[in-house]
Scaffold this active site. Structure first.
Site, PDB file in Angstrom:
ATOM      1  N   ASP A   1       0.128   8.323  -6.442  1.00  0.00           N
ATOM      2  CA  ASP A   1      -0.224   7.409  -5.360  1.00  0.00           C
ATOM      3  C   ASP A   1      -0.915   8.243  -4.284  1.00  0.00           C
ATOM      4  OD1 ASP A   1      -0.414   5.745  -3.193  1.00  0.00           O
ATOM      5  OD2 ASP A   1       1.692   5.123  -3.178  1.00  0.00           O
ATOM      6  N   TRP A  24       7.438   5.111   0.433  1.00  0.00           N
ATOM      7  CA  TRP A  24       6.484   4.604  -0.559  1.00  0.00           C
ATOM      8  C   TRP A  24       6.916   4.947  -1.970  1.00  0.00           C
ATOM      9  CZ3 TRP A  24       4.189   0.564   0.804  1.00  0.00           C
ATOM     10  CH2 TRP A  24       3.884   0.369   2.146  1.00  0.00           C
ATOM     11  N   LYS A  47      -7.278   3.102   4.229  1.00  0.00           N
ATOM     12  CA  LYS A  47      -6.994   4.287   5.061  1.00  0.00           C
ATOM     13  C   LYS A  47      -8.207   5.218   5.071  1.00  0.00           C
ATOM     14  CE  LYS A  47      -2.450   3.425   3.432  1.00  0.00           C
ATOM     15  NZ  LYS A  47      -1.798   2.903   4.624  1.00  0.00           N
TER      16      LYS A  47
HETATM   17  N1  PMP Z   1       1.470   3.731  -0.970  1.00  0.00           N
HETATM   18  C1  PMP Z   1       1.263   4.361   0.196  1.00  0.00           C
HETATM   19  C2  PMP Z   1       1.405   5.853   0.259  1.00  0.00           C
HETATM   20  C3  PMP Z   1       0.919   3.626   1.340  1.00  0.00           C
HETATM   21  O1  PMP Z   1       0.717   4.245   2.505  1.00  0.00           O
HETATM   22  C4  PMP Z   1       0.786   2.215   1.247  1.00  0.00           C
HETATM   23  C5  PMP Z   1       0.377   1.361   2.422  1.00  0.00           C
HETATM   24  N2  PMP Z   1       0.654   1.798   3.654  1.00  0.00           N
HETATM   25  C6  PMP Z   1       1.038   1.616   0.018  1.00  0.00           C
HETATM   26  C7  PMP Z   1       1.353   2.398  -1.070  1.00  0.00           C
HETATM   27  C8  PMP Z   1       0.949   0.121  -0.152  1.00  0.00           C
HETATM   28  O2  PMP Z   1      -0.358  -0.229  -0.114  1.00  0.00           O
HETATM   29  P1  PMP Z   1      -0.899  -1.732  -0.092  1.00  0.00           P
HETATM   30  O3  PMP Z   1      -0.488  -2.305   1.219  1.00  0.00           O
HETATM   31  O4  PMP Z   1      -2.374  -1.507  -0.217  1.00  0.00           O
HETATM   32  O5  PMP Z   1      -0.325  -2.439  -1.244  1.00  0.00           O
END
Ligand code: PMP
Length: 361
Positions: free
Chosen positions: A172, A102, A196
């Site tokens: 994040d 991420w 989540k």
């Molecule tokens: N950052 C993290 C730590 C994530 O776990 C995720 C999704 N699994 C995201 C960003 C991306 O999120 P989204 O699919 O809501 O754009």
């Protein structure tokens, strides 16, 4: 009705009490004769739901008055771009900590807008730890410092808050927001996708210190400018009303559970049950450094990957789903967010023991 134990990384399990309340209120919200889904976002009923959701989130997280709470769309992924657009503020670049999948995506997006300094990375250790603060090579002229509080795929979590000596800290928090108390005043901006620990997918929460608003150079286009949303209480356009309503019910549920300190204790208990067993077993493994292990996402491998499918099949037969690890790392992953009860983790550990005893003769 049988509810399964859903170990998905997101969209993830929601508290059953919240789903029940939403079901009870689906056709007729509080005698209004309509569903929240059908309400005008400018009407008195919905405005009340919206305001209460924000107030409850502020109370739960102790969000200071000089921070705005924004209810946006586009996921954390859109934030990967909105952050540099709004916060680079004419500076050459920003500092990023590289801790896994991420962080990598956030870094890639930021490079579209400016210079990215990787101030610390755990790449050489295959992203199995959170780089210690003393090893961060911070640039005092950076526009901000970005890190990923919990790597959902790698299962690495920061159990401490970085100190960026005056440079705005951007986080994040998609996969560990609301799992424990945090000191919001240490951050410039916190963001998280809802799917989540907050509510249904489609809602993204941004918590931003108000001096960081309106600083984009050049100013981002209207919908991409945090200031637009801050100035309009997240109602510049139609917000994701039903998602905000469900998030609001989750916030009320969290308050009833005793708030974030109580959730943290429960999350420690749940994660320990699983990690203690992983450590005691010679069949299962987890590569993450002990002090940086995630309490939300627990990746683990079986002694023999050829048994993965059999393991997943057996789990499903026992009402436990979504245990397959992310395609980029393989193995298994148990996501055990706030809504996963201790009984779910206990059932998983019992099954793991049984499976080990059967195959690892
Ligand atoms: N950052 C993290 C730590 C994530 O776990 C995720 C999704 N699994 C995201 C960003 C991306 O999120 P989204 O699919 O809501 O754009």
């Amino acid at each position: 009705m049988t509810r399964i134990f859903n170990f998905s990384a997101g969209p993830a399990a929601l508290p059953q009490a919240v789903l029940k309340q939403a079901a009870d209120e689906l056709l007729d919200w509080h005698g209004s004769g309509q569903s929240v889904m059908e309400m005008s976002h400018r009407g008195k009923e919905y405005m009340g739901i919206h305001a209460r959701a924000e107030a409850d989130l502020r109370e739960l997280m102790g969000i200071p008055a000089n921070y705005k709470v924004l209810f946006l769309q586009g996921g954390a992924t859109l934030q990967f771009e909105m952050i540099p657009m709004n916060l680079l503020a004419g500076k050459a670049g920003a500092d990023y900590v590289h801790t896994g999948e991420w962080a990598k995506k956030a870094i890639k997006a930021a490079k579209l807008f400016g210079k990215v300094n990787i101030v610390a990375s755990s790449e050489e250790g295959k992203f199995t730890y959170a780089p210690a603060q003393k090893d961060w090579k911070l640039d005092k002229d950076a526009a901000y410092v970005h890190y990923t509080a919990n790597e959902t795929i790698g299962g690495v979590e920061f159990h401490w808050t970085p100190d960026t000596v005056g440079v705005p800290l951007v986080c994040d928090m998609s996969s560990n927001i609301l799992s424990k108390p945090v000191d919001v005043s240490k951050y410039g901006l916190i963001y998280a996708g809802a799917q989540k620990n907050i509510g249904p997918a489609g809602l993204t929460i941004v918590i931003i210190r108000d001096d960081l608003l309106g600083k984009g150079v050049p100013a981002p286009q209207t919908m991409l400018d945090y200031k637009t949303h801050a100035d309009n209480d997240s109602m510049y356009n139609t917000p994701p009303t039903y998602g905000i309503y469900i998030a609001g019910l989750v916030f009320q549920w969290l308050k009833q559970q005793g708030g974030l300190a109580a959730m943290e204790q429960r999350n420690i208990e749940k994660a320990s049950l699983l990690y203690d067993y992983l450590d005691a077993s010679s069949f299962y493994g987890n590569p993450v450094r002990k002090e940086d292990r995630s309490r939300m996402n627990v990746p683990f491998t079986l002694g023999d990957a050829a048994l993965d499918e059999e393991f997943l099949k057996g789990a499903k037969a026992r009402g436990m789903v979504q245990l397959k690890g992310h395609r980029s790392v393989g193995g298994m992953r148990a996501s055990i967010y706030n809504a996963m009860p201790l009984a779910g983790v206990a059932a998983l550990v019992d099954y793991m023991k049984e499976f080990e005893a059967r195959v690892a003769k």
